[in-house]
Design a protein around this motif. Sequence first.
Motif, PDB file in Angstrom:
ATOM      1  N   GLN B  27       0.959  -0.577  -0.064  1.00 50.34           N
ATOM      2  CA  GLN B  27      -0.031  -0.037   0.089  1.00 50.34           C
ATOM      3  C   GLN B  27       0.793   0.970  -0.052  1.00 50.34           C
ATOM      4  O   GLN B  27       0.406   2.086  -0.679  1.00 50.34           O
ATOM      5  N   ARG B  28       2.174   0.889   0.877  1.00 49.26           N
ATOM      6  CA  ARG B  28       2.677   2.198   1.112  1.00 49.26           C
ATOM      7  C   ARG B  28       3.949   2.238  -0.675  1.00 49.26           C
ATOM      8  O   ARG B  28       3.850   3.920  -1.102  1.00 49.26           O
ATOM      9  N   PHE B 108      -1.965   4.720  -6.762  1.00 52.82           N
ATOM     10  CA  PHE B 108      -2.487   5.847  -6.114  1.00 52.82           C
ATOM     11  C   PHE B 108      -3.517   6.207  -7.149  1.00 52.82           C
ATOM     12  O   PHE B 108      -4.739   7.504  -6.519  1.00 52.82           O
ATOM     13  N   SER B 109      -3.533   6.014  -7.879  1.00 50.18           N
ATOM     14  CA  SER B 109      -5.269   6.367  -8.960  1.00 50.18           C
ATOM     15  C   SER B 109      -6.599   5.848  -8.501  1.00 50.18           C
ATOM     16  O   SER B 109      -7.374   6.200  -8.896  1.00 50.18           O
ATOM     17  N   LEU B 110      -5.985   4.827  -8.316  1.00 52.71           N
ATOM     18  CA  LEU B 110      -7.235   3.371  -7.688  1.00 52.71           C
ATOM     19  C   LEU B 110      -7.132   3.255  -6.485  1.00 52.71           C
ATOM     20  O   LEU B 110      -6.407   3.442  -5.709  1.00 52.71           O
ATOM     21  N   PRO B 111      -8.842   2.794  -6.227  1.00 54.39           N
ATOM     22  CA  PRO B 111      -9.004   2.755  -4.875  1.00 54.39           C
ATOM     23  C   PRO B 111      -8.136   1.471  -4.161  1.00 54.39           C
ATOM     24  O   PRO B 111      -7.622   0.254  -4.564  1.00 54.39           O
ATOM     25  N   ARG B 112      -8.395   1.967  -3.081  1.00 56.39           N
ATOM     26  CA  ARG B 112      -7.156   0.199  -2.434  1.00 56.39           C
ATOM     27  C   ARG B 112      -7.505  -1.267  -2.922  1.00 56.39           C
ATOM     28  O   ARG B 112      -6.601  -1.463  -3.420  1.00 56.39           O
ATOM     29  N   SER B 113      -9.089  -1.401  -2.679  1.00 57.64           N
ATOM     30  CA  SER B 113      -9.333  -2.447  -2.608  1.00 57.64           C
ATOM     31  C   SER B 113      -8.995  -2.829  -4.714  1.00 57.64           C
ATOM     32  O   SER B 113      -8.761  -3.793  -5.571  1.00 57.64           O
ATOM     33  N   GLU B 114      -8.476  -1.976  -5.310  1.00 57.42           N
ATOM     34  CA  GLU B 114      -8.479  -1.699  -7.149  1.00 57.42           C
ATOM     35  C   GLU B 114      -6.587  -2.331  -7.412  1.00 57.42           C
ATOM     36  O   GLU B 114      -6.197  -2.129  -8.383  1.00 57.42           O
ATOM     37  N   ARG B 115      -5.907  -1.270  -6.439  1.00 59.23           N
ATOM     38  CA  ARG B 115      -4.366  -1.296  -6.790  1.00 59.23           C
ATOM     39  C   ARG B 115      -3.920  -2.054  -7.251  1.00 59.23           C
ATOM     40  O   ARG B 115      -3.008  -2.498  -8.633  1.00 59.23           O
ATOM     41  N   ILE B 191     -11.486   5.376 -11.706  1.00 62.74           N
ATOM     42  CA  ILE B 191     -11.041   4.644 -10.663  1.00 62.74           C
ATOM     43  C   ILE B 191     -12.769   3.156 -10.777  1.00 62.74           C
ATOM     44  O   ILE B 191     -13.012   2.317  -9.208  1.00 62.74           O
TER      45      ILE B 191
END
Lengths: 460, 286
Positions: B27-28, B108-115, B191
Amino acid sequence: MRERKNVYELPPGDTTLEWYAKAVANMKSRPTTDPTSWNYQGAIHGFNAGNPFWAGAPPLPPESEQLEFWKRCQHSTWFFLPWHRMYLAYFEQIVLSVVVELGGPADWALPFWNYSDTTNPHALDIPPAFTDPQDGSNPLWIPGRVNNALTPYDVGLGSLNIVPFVGSIPQGFGGRETAFNHGGGPFGGLEQTPHNLVHVRIGGAMGNPQTAALDPIFWLHHANIDRLWQVWINMGGGRTNPSQASWLNYRFRFHDADRNKVSMSCEEVLDTRTILGGYTYQGVPAQAPQPMLMRAAAPAEAAMPLEVVAADNEVKPLGDGVTDLSLNLGSAQEKQKANLRTMARAVQVPQSAYLLFENITGKGVPPVYNVYLNLPNEKEMDEEYLAGSMGFFGIEEASTPGTHSDGSGIQYVLDVGPLLNKLRSQSNWDESKLSVRLMATGAMPEDASVSVGRISLYSE
Amino acid sequence: MRQQLLYSWILVREKPVFRSDLKTTFQRWPASWVWLMSLATWVWLFYSAFIAGGSVQMSHPSLVTMVYGSTDLTDFLIQLSASMLPWMLMVIAMMFPLLNTQVEHVAFSLPRSERAKGVLSFLSGYSLTWLAVGAGLQLLIAVIDMLLAGRSAIFKASLPAVAFLLAAAVVWWPQRIVWMAACGLRMPLRINTWKSHLDSFNYGMKKGFVCARTCWIPMFALMLAHHNLWTMALVTLVLIYERYLIPHESKLIGYAWLLIAAFFTGLALLSLGQGGEQAIPYCVPV
């Protein structure tokens, strides 16, 4: 040690501006091929042979020399502050040598324009010595400026509250971590406001990085930005410069007053008292940089990145007046919606939220745009709903694929957390929709245009 | 032993701290996974070369050999796929570490669930472009094979040197600076689920094109050098240095290619004294 003084606090009879004008006139008389000429110094920041401000510049130095020394300014990067500090230091050295050559004081120093000084009723005005054309004979005046006065929104100092130096969303004070970056991408906090807004509000040559340094007020503006970097450091509270070797050891090339090719690293400009003979700012104590081991090693990126909650991908051309759009918060994931509901209930707890404008492309110098959220009365631009202002400094170069740009345009980040928290506490808050209004604060010049590729909302 | 290792790995993986660390790391720093993929590829390549009894070079069957040697279309396709494997491994090992900015942009352009899915879509698009480039280069090698048929082996042995010389010459071509600047290309992404993947894939393909435009010649040179691992490692270090640590208009990389070209020229000359094509370590296989 030289002291850079506030241009509005120069004592009566002070000759700083008088000698500056004489030096500028002298430098303007030198050929563009001379590294100490006005044009050459301006071209170090940016150059475009097709721009009317560069009409009288030829003959130019060889291509190879241009490639090495021209168009080197650093924007949208963590090198923004150190590069401009170096640039100013060598420029000041050159001006000083001209001043001394002309019989002026050996302790001449570049003054700064503190436009954010709320105790000075004239702070927002370009100092008078720069605005009177005197039939075109005033070397400190340049034709084409759109505004001789700034607005209070242009010069806000909220960026001083940003603690990390590095970051993009949330913004860092100094910019994001990059390699050499002439432009394009998201700006650092100080670069965005007041730096960009001052450039674009004044307009004309100042509105475009390719010509900005041709305006003599540019140097006083950047002396102030440089001063604000020192002010930020002095505020403490974890504010430190980057400690990465990739930042500290990065070197940039310039010419000194003797026309020698020289280079300087970021580490060499951390203490203003040791740069080319040293200088301090009036009213700002200089202090040595903290030892490496004492520095906090927690840039903004170390925190968990914010998450995109909503986005609008339709390309929006911005015109003279108003552009409206709405962000559909209903499309957010359930968890994010729950977060938003939590935020709505706990408005007293500060929550982070940022509005991101991506792939902003265009040409010329578009006016400054104000951004409003959820305006209750569509006809009135209530300042209470103002999320921030955007000045598209460098848009043309960032939109054109070239030697220094991928053509993706620039990015703007507005901290809308406080405003959103306030809006959520209102009875008419719609949890599924956020309306965004972009309002031009001036006329769009004929040769200018701007469009936004994506607008998105990021939240914790 | 293998089962024991697998069991230990599962135990470690299931530890909550480890699981959360992996997730947090992605995530980071989403680009960290791309570096891991590259690192794993390098480990596998060196393992195959030095421990599993392979070679520091991987050879491509020539297209000509493939066409005339294949019994049917399926056989040809199998051979073609096998020939592209070293190429794609090279792309993952060498090119993925250059994608920090783009991978972060997608993540970082996408929601966390889609990253994670978005990044995978991006990498798929990126790899597909490189696969097409690789196939094209295979064809080019086939043409070169035909042109050099019957000529002295020194011609074939000096091909990597010529390709690196060409790569060096391109560094001084003004348009290359523009292409290098384009490496930072960013695209706005939607997104919403499948559209975000489509945009990420599309972005990956475009980025692949931009990368291939700048880097295909040294990659081709490495193909001609049978993906020699040491040269690959050296070229990778040079590319990473150029991408992240020096201004994009720097000519340092040109000097690096010149040095490598000199090295291959030396090898080609040495091979002359040893006689016979078998003695030439870097020729195009026919």
